[in-house]
Design a protein around this motif. Structure first.
Motif, PDB file in Angstrom:
ATOM      1  N   LEU A  75      17.877 -40.987  58.806  1.00  0.00           N
ATOM      2  CA  LEU A  75      16.809 -41.651  59.217  1.00  0.00           C
ATOM      3  C   LEU A  75      15.495 -40.892  59.451  1.00  0.00           C
ATOM      4  O   LEU A  75      14.386 -41.243  59.263  1.00  0.00           O
ATOM      5  CB  LEU A  75      17.238 -42.432  60.354  1.00  0.00           C
ATOM      6  N   ARG A  76      15.955 -39.535  60.282  1.00  0.00           N
ATOM      7  CA  ARG A  76      14.538 -38.776  60.975  1.00  0.00           C
ATOM      8  C   ARG A  76      13.983 -38.385  59.731  1.00  0.00           C
ATOM      9  O   ARG A  76      12.697 -38.204  59.617  1.00  0.00           O
ATOM     10  CB  ARG A  76      15.307 -37.796  61.531  1.00  0.00           C
ATOM     11  N   ALA A  77      14.893 -37.845  58.448  1.00  0.00           N
ATOM     12  CA  ALA A  77      14.046 -37.479  57.365  1.00  0.00           C
ATOM     13  C   ALA A  77      13.289 -38.510  56.734  1.00  0.00           C
ATOM     14  O   ALA A  77      11.980 -38.179  56.211  1.00  0.00           O
ATOM     15  CB  ALA A  77      15.109 -36.881  56.458  1.00  0.00           C
ATOM     16  N   ALA A  78      13.782 -39.773  56.759  1.00  0.00           N
ATOM     17  CA  ALA A  78      12.801 -40.807  56.097  1.00  0.00           C
ATOM     18  C   ALA A  78      11.538 -41.293  56.790  1.00  0.00           C
ATOM     19  O   ALA A  78      10.573 -41.575  56.215  1.00  0.00           O
ATOM     20  CB  ALA A  78      13.867 -42.099  56.033  1.00  0.00           C
ATOM     21  N   VAL A  79      11.553 -40.925  58.331  1.00  0.00           N
ATOM     22  CA  VAL A  79      10.326 -41.465  58.690  1.00  0.00           C
ATOM     23  C   VAL A  79       9.494 -40.112  59.208  1.00  0.00           C
ATOM     24  O   VAL A  79       8.480 -40.392  59.536  1.00  0.00           O
ATOM     25  CB  VAL A  79      10.757 -42.249  60.183  1.00  0.00           C
ATOM     26  N   THR A  95       6.037 -51.286  59.968  1.00  0.00           N
ATOM     27  CA  THR A  95       6.559 -50.504  58.727  1.00  0.00           C
ATOM     28  C   THR A  95       7.677 -49.604  59.103  1.00  0.00           C
ATOM     29  O   THR A  95       8.381 -49.391  58.204  1.00  0.00           O
ATOM     30  CB  THR A  95       5.100 -49.347  58.525  1.00  0.00           C
ATOM     31  N   ILE A  96       7.565 -48.790  60.377  1.00  0.00           N
ATOM     32  CA  ILE A  96       8.863 -48.217  60.717  1.00  0.00           C
ATOM     33  C   ILE A  96      10.117 -48.961  60.978  1.00  0.00           C
ATOM     34  O   ILE A  96      11.176 -48.605  60.136  1.00  0.00           O
ATOM     35  CB  ILE A  96       8.527 -47.522  61.933  1.00  0.00           C
ATOM     36  N   GLY A  97      10.097 -50.267  61.235  1.00  0.00           N
ATOM     37  CA  GLY A  97      11.044 -51.064  61.509  1.00  0.00           C
ATOM     38  C   GLY A  97      11.601 -51.691  60.081  1.00  0.00           C
ATOM     39  O   GLY A  97      12.924 -51.355  59.956  1.00  0.00           O
ATOM     40  N   THR A  98      10.654 -51.672  59.109  1.00  0.00           N
ATOM     41  CA  THR A  98      11.023 -52.190  57.786  1.00  0.00           C
ATOM     42  C   THR A  98      11.683 -50.993  56.901  1.00  0.00           C
ATOM     43  O   THR A  98      12.716 -51.295  56.415  1.00  0.00           O
ATOM     44  CB  THR A  98       9.667 -52.747  57.005  1.00  0.00           C
ATOM     45  N   THR A  99      10.977 -49.876  57.235  1.00  0.00           N
ATOM     46  CA  THR A  99      11.700 -48.914  56.500  1.00  0.00           C
ATOM     47  C   THR A  99      13.181 -48.631  56.981  1.00  0.00           C
ATOM     48  O   THR A  99      14.135 -48.377  56.273  1.00  0.00           O
ATOM     49  CB  THR A  99      10.851 -47.651  56.695  1.00  0.00           C
ATOM     50  N   ILE A 100      13.340 -48.587  58.316  1.00  0.00           N
ATOM     51  CA  ILE A 100      14.652 -48.411  58.825  1.00  0.00           C
ATOM     52  C   ILE A 100      15.647 -49.211  58.457  1.00  0.00           C
ATOM     53  O   ILE A 100      17.021 -48.959  58.035  1.00  0.00           O
ATOM     54  CB  ILE A 100      14.621 -48.014  60.530  1.00  0.00           C
ATOM     55  N   ALA A 116      25.136 -52.186  60.926  1.00  0.00           N
ATOM     56  CA  ALA A 116      24.112 -51.444  61.597  1.00  0.00           C
ATOM     57  C   ALA A 116      23.057 -52.683  62.043  1.00  0.00           C
ATOM     58  O   ALA A 116      22.673 -53.644  61.577  1.00  0.00           O
ATOM     59  CB  ALA A 116      23.293 -50.492  61.040  1.00  0.00           C
ATOM     60  N   ASN A 117      22.376 -52.366  63.361  1.00  0.00           N
ATOM     61  CA  ASN A 117      21.465 -53.235  63.821  1.00  0.00           C
ATOM     62  C   ASN A 117      20.117 -52.657  64.461  1.00  0.00           C
ATOM     63  O   ASN A 117      20.548 -51.804  65.421  1.00  0.00           O
ATOM     64  CB  ASN A 117      22.047 -54.242  64.833  1.00  0.00           C
ATOM     65  N   LEU A 118      19.144 -52.801  63.803  1.00  0.00           N
ATOM     66  CA  LEU A 118      17.864 -52.519  64.519  1.00  0.00           C
ATOM     67  C   LEU A 118      17.381 -52.996  65.742  1.00  0.00           C
ATOM     68  O   LEU A 118      17.209 -54.240  65.401  1.00  0.00           O
ATOM     69  CB  LEU A 118      16.841 -52.346  63.414  1.00  0.00           C
TER      70      LEU A 118
END
Length: 152
Positions: A75-79, A95-100, A116-118
């Motif tokens: 996740l860190r690499a993706a954001v 955008t961050i929420g959709t990506t994660i 998993a739950n954001l």
């Protein structure tokens, strides 16, 4: 899980020391990851995938901690690409929420996680250049024990 999983690259265990099952249980109970070879020509395997942190099964089981570490790095690499290039506003948080969310769904579908739950994506009130992402993970638990009860 890694318990009873053959370890590649190790062809045998040498030494005069032989430990009983109860001694091995004590050693593992102290958080020692034990590699063993049950028979002279058998594969070297992990006896039980324990770590040195025995406070809970989530910290004790190496497959769980490895899975959580992988998810965190993934996740860190993706954001990371968003850091320093955009301003924190509602669109950015979306955008961050959709990506994660998409990445978490991928990890569940891939079998890395059971679920998993954001929970939240918010701007930190005391450090406004920081975004706080809160996620709850449902990890896979290894089958370490099978208890069988027989009634006669």
């Amino acid at each position: 899980g890694f318990t009873n999983f053959p370890v590649s690259g190790i062809v045998g265990v040498v030494g005069p020391e032989k430990f009983s099952r109860s001694q091995l249980n004590v050693i593992a109970g102290g958080g020692t990851y034990i590699l063993w070879q049950e028979a002279p020509n058998a594969s070297v395997t992990c006896r039980h995938q324990v770590s040195t942190d025995l406070t809970s099964i989530e910290h004790r089981e190496r497959s769980i901690t490895r899975s959580v570490d992988f998810v965190a790095k993934f996740l860190r690499a993706a954001v990371r690409r968003y850091i320093g290039t955009l301003n924190v506003n509602d669109n950015f948080l979306d955008t961050i929420g959709t990506t994660i969310n998409g990445l978490l769904q991928f990890l569940v579908e891939s079998g890395v996680l059971n679920g998993a739950n954001l929970n939240n994506v918010i701007q930190d009130t005391s450090n406004p250049d920081t975004v706080i992402v809160d996620i709850t993970l449902e990890v896979a638990y290894p089958a370490n024990y099978i208890k069988i009860t027989l009634d006669v």
